[in-house]
Scaffold this motif. Structure first.
Motif, short mmCIF file in Angstrom:
data_model
loop_
_atom_site.label_atom_id
_atom_site.label_comp_id
_atom_site.label_asym_id
_atom_site.label_seq_id
_atom_site.Cartn_x
_atom_site.Cartn_y
_atom_site.Cartn_z
N SER A 26 42.84 14.44 -112.06
CA SER A 26 44.24 14.67 -112.33
C SER A 26 44.92 13.39 -112.76
N SER A 27 46.00 13.52 -113.54
CA SER A 27 46.68 12.35 -114.08
C SER A 27 47.96 12.06 -113.33
N ALA A 28 48.25 10.77 -113.18
CA ALA A 28 49.50 10.28 -112.62
C ALA A 28 49.59 8.81 -112.99
N SER A 29 50.78 8.23 -112.89
CA SER A 29 50.89 6.82 -113.26
C SER A 29 51.76 6.02 -112.31
N SER A 43 35.96 9.51 -95.71
CA SER A 43 35.73 10.93 -95.47
C SER A 43 35.91 11.73 -96.73
N ALA A 44 36.96 11.40 -97.51
CA ALA A 44 37.21 12.15 -98.74
C ALA A 44 36.09 11.98 -99.73
N SER A 45 35.52 10.77 -99.79
CA SER A 45 34.49 10.51 -100.78
C SER A 45 33.20 11.27 -100.47
N GLN A 46 33.04 11.75 -99.24
CA GLN A 46 31.85 12.51 -98.90
C GLN A 46 31.81 13.84 -99.65
N SER A 47 32.99 14.33 -100.05
CA SER A 47 33.03 15.62 -100.72
C SER A 47 32.74 15.52 -102.20
N MET A 188 43.44 -7.36 -105.29
CA MET A 188 42.64 -6.23 -104.84
C MET A 188 43.46 -5.29 -103.95
N GLN A 189 44.33 -5.85 -103.12
CA GLN A 189 45.18 -5.01 -102.28
C GLN A 189 46.10 -4.14 -103.14
N GLN A 190 46.67 -4.75 -104.16
CA GLN A 190 47.58 -4.01 -105.02
C GLN A 190 46.83 -2.97 -105.85
N MET A 191 45.62 -3.30 -106.29
CA MET A 191 44.82 -2.34 -107.05
C MET A 191 44.45 -1.15 -106.17
N ARG A 192 44.10 -1.42 -104.92
CA ARG A 192 43.77 -0.34 -104.00
C ARG A 192 44.94 0.61 -103.80
N GLU A 193 46.12 0.04 -103.59
CA GLU A 193 47.32 0.84 -103.40
C GLU A 193 47.62 1.70 -104.62
N SER A 194 47.46 1.11 -105.80
CA SER A 194 47.75 1.82 -107.04
C SER A 194 46.79 2.98 -107.26
N LEU A 195 45.50 2.75 -107.03
CA LEU A 195 44.51 3.81 -107.21
C LEU A 195 44.70 4.91 -106.17
N ASP A 196 45.06 4.54 -104.96
CA ASP A 196 45.26 5.53 -103.91
C ASP A 196 46.49 6.38 -104.16
N ALA A 197 47.41 5.90 -104.98
CA ALA A 197 48.61 6.66 -105.31
C ALA A 197 48.32 7.79 -106.31
N LEU A 198 47.18 7.74 -106.96
CA LEU A 198 46.82 8.78 -107.92
C LEU A 198 46.29 10.01 -107.20
N GLY A 200 43.68 12.79 -106.24
CA GLY A 200 42.23 12.73 -106.19
C GLY A 200 41.76 11.41 -105.62
N GLU A 201 40.44 11.24 -105.58
CA GLU A 201 39.84 10.03 -105.03
C GLU A 201 39.38 9.10 -106.17
#
Length: 357
Positions: A26-29, A43-47, A188-198, A200-201
């Motif tokens: 899915s898309s988001a920005s 846990s989410a990545s296990q799926s 890396m902290q900021q990249m993690r936060e940004s990716l987690d805001a999208l 899906g995993e």
């Protein structure tokens, strides 16, 4: 958007030709400041789709990660069935936090890679940086200021959305001072936060030096909590004739384990080329089939099938994944190094027999 539609239509065309389709990301920005815990990400990545077994030691399964360069090889030759992740290499940063364009050819290769990987259940990420002839000055500059860090993270996140990618692999080679280490962590902290805001995993990984405090020490332990895993580049070792020996693989695992990196987040890297000539493994095999089962030819040292199997066995006991640089340097028949490592990880019988085995 146009590129996302191109990928969807391309994948649909593959399905019409007999391939099984898959759902896109899915898309988001938007970029937000909060992020899920590392436990919820695990846990989410296990799926997610993965051919590797889930165990207590490896709750996300075992990763088989390949890098695919933008300058050589054919997407159609990639052996997707033996992989869990592919990192398209490389997307280069500018000092102001912007990104250098891939160009039309690079865009088309990336879109084709995503289209063919998705039906196979293989995750595709974008690798940022790379060795770049030892020039990491753009990373050093952009990571120094909050404004340029934010611009870079947003640009990468938008890129992930535009091309419907599954994650990001940070290849800043290498932070080399206390200041750069702190800025790397912030990035890396900021990249993690940004990716987690999208929706899906989305994975965040990083390529790091195999062993040695000359560069490894500047990847701070706090980074270990942020990433899904680290790709240990246990090759290009210049302190001994064989640049990627079994002993160096052990040294790499020992080094990062002593630093606090857990087995679950450790992925051992192997080369598909020899040094000092940088000859591709496939060329050694093309010269003589006997070269598939050895690890040196003349003054060149590399990893043949026997070496790769030994390292894959090491992976089974000490890590949760194996990585290779890079996919286009492999063969695509029974002598394939990728296939050999996959067989060990999956517990499958060997498809190629060496005289020594």
């Amino acid at each position: 958007m146009i590129k996302a539609l191109w990928i969807t239509l391309f994948a649909a065309g593959l399905a019409a030709c007999g391939s099984s389709g898959g759902s896109g990301t899915s898309s988001a920005s938007s970029v937000v400041s909060s992020s899920p815990s590392s436990e919820s990400r695990s846990s989410a990545s296990q799926s997610s789709v993965s051919s590797t077994p889930v165990t207590d030691e490896c709750p996300q399964g075992r990763h088989i990660v390949g890098y695919f360069p933008d300058w050589q090889g054919e997407v159609a030759d990639v052996q997707f069935s033996y992989l869990t992740h592919i990192n398209y290499s490389f997307l280069l940063p500018n000092a102001d936090g912007g990104l250098q364009p891939l160009g039309v050819a690079g865009e088309n290769r990336l879109m084709a890679l995503v289209s063919m990987a998705r039906p196979a259940g293989v995750k595709v990420g974008i690798a940022l940086g790379g060795w770049n002839d030892g020039d990491d000055s753009a990373f050093v500059a952009l990571a120094q200021e909050a404004q340029t860090r934010t611009r870079f993270v947003q640009a990468v996140t938008d890129f992930v959305v535009e091309y419907e990618l599954d994650g990001v692999d940070m290849d800043w080679e290498y932070p080399s001072s206390d200041e750069e280490a702190a800025n790397y962590l912030l990035l890396m902290q900021q990249m993690r936060e940004s990716l987690d805001a999208l929706p899906g995993e989305h994975f965040l990984t990083a390529a790091v030096v195999g062993a040695g405090d000359w560069a490894g020490r500047y990847i701070l332990p706090e980074v270990f909590e942020i990433v899904d895993f680290l790709n240990l580049m246990a090759y290009d070792n210049t302190s001994e004739p064989h640049h990627s020996s079994f002993n160096y693989a052990i040294a790499a695992l020992d080094y990062w384990s002593a630093r606090g990196l857990t087995r679950e987040k450790t992925v051992l890297g192997v080369p598909f080329y020899g040094r000092p000539s940088y000859t591709a493994y496939r060329q050694y095999v093309a010269n003589s089939l006997d070269n598939a089962c050895v690890s040196e030819v003349g003054n060149d040292f590399y990893n043949g099938i026997i070496s790769v199997r030994e390292k894959a066995q090491l992976v089974q006991s000490r890590t949760c994944g194996i990585m290779m640089w890079e996919l286009t340097q492999d063969t695509t028949d029974d002598t394939s190094l990728l296939r050999a490592m996959w067989e060990v990880v999956e517990g499958e019988p060997a498809s190629y027999f060496c005289p020594e085995s």
